[in-house]
Write a protein that holds these residues in place. Structure first.
Motif, PDB file in Angstrom:
ATOM      1  N   ALA A 277       0.924  -1.157   0.014  1.00  0.00           N
ATOM      2  CA  ALA A 277      -0.004  -0.053  -0.107  1.00  0.00           C
ATOM      3  C   ALA A 277       0.833   1.257   0.148  1.00  0.00           C
ATOM      4  N   PHE A 278       0.444   2.186  -0.812  1.00  0.00           N
ATOM      5  CA  PHE A 278       1.384   3.450  -0.895  1.00  0.00           C
ATOM      6  C   PHE A 278       0.457   4.511  -1.079  1.00  0.00           C
ATOM      7  N   TYR A 279       0.873   5.558  -1.373  1.00  0.00           N
ATOM      8  CA  TYR A 279       0.152   6.931  -1.898  1.00  0.00           C
ATOM      9  C   TYR A 279       1.224   7.975  -2.251  1.00  0.00           C
ATOM     10  N   GLU A 280       0.754   8.842  -3.027  1.00  0.00           N
ATOM     11  CA  GLU A 280       1.500   9.631  -3.809  1.00  0.00           C
ATOM     12  C   GLU A 280       1.128  11.040  -3.421  1.00  0.00           C
ATOM     13  N   THR A 281       2.114  12.080  -3.114  1.00  0.00           N
ATOM     14  CA  THR A 281       2.042  13.282  -2.963  1.00  0.00           C
ATOM     15  C   THR A 281       2.592  14.126  -4.066  1.00  0.00           C
ATOM     16  N   ARG A 282       1.914  15.082  -4.889  1.00  0.00           N
ATOM     17  CA  ARG A 282       2.184  15.861  -5.984  1.00  0.00           C
ATOM     18  C   ARG A 282       3.159  16.997  -5.316  1.00  0.00           C
ATOM     19  N   PRO A 283       3.964  17.544  -6.470  1.00  0.00           N
ATOM     20  CA  PRO A 283       4.926  18.534  -6.233  1.00  0.00           C
ATOM     21  C   PRO A 283       3.891  19.949  -5.875  1.00  0.00           C
ATOM     22  N   SER A 284       4.418  20.811  -5.157  1.00  0.00           N
ATOM     23  CA  SER A 284       3.812  21.950  -4.653  1.00  0.00           C
ATOM     24  C   SER A 284       3.854  23.082  -5.876  1.00  0.00           C
ATOM     25  N   ILE A 285       2.950  24.011  -5.993  1.00  0.00           N
ATOM     26  CA  ILE A 285       2.839  25.052  -7.124  1.00  0.00           C
ATOM     27  C   ILE A 285       3.984  25.654  -6.977  1.00  0.00           C
ATOM     28  N   TRP A 286       4.658  26.040  -5.955  1.00  0.00           N
ATOM     29  CA  TRP A 286       5.873  26.737  -6.039  1.00  0.00           C
ATOM     30  C   TRP A 286       7.096  26.145  -6.189  1.00  0.00           C
ATOM     31  N   GLY A 287       7.059  24.931  -6.116  1.00  0.00           N
ATOM     32  CA  GLY A 287       8.566  24.293  -6.243  1.00  0.00           C
ATOM     33  C   GLY A 287       8.977  23.791  -5.136  1.00  0.00           C
TER      34      GLY A 287
END
Length: 121
Positions: free
Chosen positions: A29-39
């Motif tokens: 089981a895993f999940y993913e976080t997306r990059p932030s808008i400001w990098g």
């Protein structure tokens, strides 16, 4: 508590897809976080179960060894075929980028040497 398995900064899409498929195949089981808008954050792939993290880490190590061996073999084949990227091919393909990069490197070197030059006078 979740643990970071792969920071997605500078990770090619095909590698991230391979890691997701590997985790799915092993039923981890895993999940993913997306990059932030400001990098500020690059995003990542996180394993949710502490006990499964050791298995995920072993699988990740095996995957990275296989990917490294494959990349080295592809590069060696490209060198033998004469299609590997060299400084001259980069210069012909993108002369402005190469010249600006060299000028940037020279500027940094001059700025680093400037205090020594000024102190010697």
């Amino acid at each position: 508590m979740s643990k970071l398995l792969l920071n997605l900064r500078n990770v090619p899409d095909d590698e991230a897809d391979d890691v997701r498929a590997m985790l799915d195949a092993q039923r981890i089981a895993f999940y993913e976080t997306r990059p932030s808008i400001w990098g500020v954050s690059a995003g990542g792939i996180w394993v949710t179960d502490d006990e499964a993290f050791a298995d995920a880490r072993r699988a990740m190590d095996d995957y990275q060894q296989q990917r490294s061996a494959r990349a080295r073999a592809e590069y060696a084949a490209a060198r033998r075929a004469g299609t590997a990227e060299t400084f001259m091919t980069m210069l012909r393909a993108e002369p402005a980028r190469v010249v600006l990069s060299v000028l940037g490197i020279l500027l940094v070197l001059v700025l680093m040497a400037l205090p020594i030059i000024l102190l010697r006078r």
